[in-house]
Design an enzyme around this catalytic site. Structure first.
Site, PDB file in Angstrom:
ATOM      1  N   SER A 144     -56.502  -8.980  -5.113  1.00  0.00           N
ATOM      2  CA  SER A 144     -55.828  -8.367  -3.978  1.00  0.00           C
ATOM      3  C   SER A 144     -54.743  -9.322  -3.469  1.00  0.00           C
ATOM      4  O   SER A 144     -53.905  -9.765  -4.241  1.00  0.00           O
ATOM      5  CB  SER A 144     -56.824  -8.008  -2.878  1.00  0.00           C
ATOM      6  N   GLU A 250     -52.395  -3.333 -10.045  1.00  0.00           N
ATOM      7  CA  GLU A 250     -53.295  -2.430  -9.330  1.00  0.00           C
ATOM      8  C   GLU A 250     -52.862  -2.393  -7.869  1.00  0.00           C
ATOM      9  O   GLU A 250     -52.086  -3.242  -7.423  1.00  0.00           O
ATOM     10  CB  GLU A 250     -54.756  -2.894  -9.447  1.00  0.00           C
ATOM     11  N   HIS A 320     -59.252  -2.478  -6.676  1.00  0.00           N
ATOM     12  CA  HIS A 320     -60.093  -2.345  -5.491  1.00  0.00           C
ATOM     13  C   HIS A 320     -61.159  -1.278  -5.738  1.00  0.00           C
ATOM     14  O   HIS A 320     -61.221  -0.242  -5.072  1.00  0.00           O
ATOM     15  CB  HIS A 320     -59.244  -1.977  -4.283  1.00  0.00           C
TER      16      HIS A 320
END
Length: 350
Positions: A144, A250, A320
């Site tokens: 992230s 992502e 995630h």
């Protein structure tokens, strides 16, 4: 607080090592490639230092992360810098950078796991003692918003870093198994296995669909992570060079038009069109839109990526999501967009 920040929650705390951090300026000549540095492999009994370089963590998530690490055979260690809040951050920029610097300098720490993600990592990148990291290479794991640190540290030092679960998400058997294969039991060639999509919500949710965008194979150095953070690095000393690389991407809770905007910015940049291959993970929560006339996530991805003619695929098991495999930033890998295969071509640890 966004779902991105909620999802990444967790960490741990203890007593700090002693090192006066060199709050230096980032390497001004990133065109000179650093020699690849591989950290030592982790083993049972090792001490894992936990840091929160971005958002603050909840004590309940911290305890869960400690429990998981102990179940894996590790000893968790953390400082009181990650306990509490400094606004939406876990601490001041100086204290968060000091925590990271001291974890690398402390000889008793064998590896470093980011307890959670969340905004704040880009604020401390000029405060990191990169020479310290070069002299004390260790496994550094997270994803992230940690994307900024993973790619920045690799650029500055040559250290292989690891895009994998954070402390708050390291409670899934698949994720644990995949992490162990890469950082504990490496092979010269290791195929990264996607998780079996057995749950009904996987088969009915278009965000989990696996499909080839552009067929073909590619070999290159792995870079990437969160699309939002990849874009946040553009124009900074740590902008990623995608030339001849396998780019892993992502994101979470971004509307299709925002994914469109970020991909377009990459495409209009200097090197994205020179990538060897593109692998997109599961973009959870990115297919929803309140606008009935919106393009779908898949339509945006096909529209933006397919014209590049670069081998590319969507739906790999990272992001995630509950099942999150680990990939090492900086090592060589191969991919087959047609068969959805992803293989590491060298050990990422010693």
């Amino acid at each position: 607080m966004t779902n991105r920040r909620k999802f990444i929650g967790a960490a741990l705390s203890g007593t700090a090592a002693t090192l006066l951090p060199n709050l230096g300026i980032a390497n001004s000549n990133l065109n000179l490639e650093n020699t690849l540095i591989k950290p030592k492999r982790l083993k049972k009994g090792d001490t894992i230092g936990l840091i929160a370089p971005g958002y603050a963590i909840k004590s309940s998530i911290l305890e869960e992360a400690k429990k998981t690490l102990r179940s894996m055979g590790f000893k968790p260690y953390y400082t009181n810098r990650i306990i509490g809040n400094y606004g939406y951050l876990s601490n001041t920029d100086e204290e968060r950078a000091k925590d990271l610097n001291e974890m690398f300098a402390n000889p008793k720490i064998d590896g470093i796991l980011c307890a959670r993600g969340g905004y704040g990592c880009t604020r401390i990148m000029q405060m990191i003692d990169y020479e310290n990291i070069k002299q004390n290479p260790k496994t550094f794991i997270g994803f992230s918003d940690i994307t900024a640190l993973l790619n920045g540290i690799h650029q500055e030092t040559g250290l292989v870093t690891f895009h994998g679960p954070v402390g708050s998400t390291l409670n899934d058997p698949y994720s644990i198994r995949q992490l162990e294969k890469v950082v504990m039991f490496p092979k010269q060639q290791l195929e990264i296995q996607n998780v079996d999509l057995l749950k009904p919500e996987f088969t009915t949710n278009p965000e989990f669909e696996r499909y080839t965008i552009t067929p073909g194979t590619a070999t290159g150095k792995i870079v990437g992570g969160s699309l939002t953070l990849i874009n946040a690095l553009i124009g900074t000393p740590h902008e990623i060079d995608f030339t001849n690389a396998i780019v892993c991407i992502e994101d979470v809770e971004e509307a299709p038009y925002r994914i469109d905007r970020m991909l377009t910015q990459l495409i209009e940049g200097k090197t994205f069109k020179k990538a060897a291959g593109i692998l997109i993970g599961v973009c959870a929560g990115c297919n929803d839109s309140t606008n009935p006339d919106s393009f779908s996530l898949k339509e945006v991805i096909l529209d933006r990526i397919k014209p590049l003619g670069i081998p590319a695929a969507y739906g790999m098991s990272f992001g995630h999501v509950e099942n999150n495999f680990t990939f090492p930033i900086g090592t060589k890998a191969s991919m087959n967009a047609t068969t959805m295969k992803f293989q590491l071509l060298e050990k990422a640890v010693l």
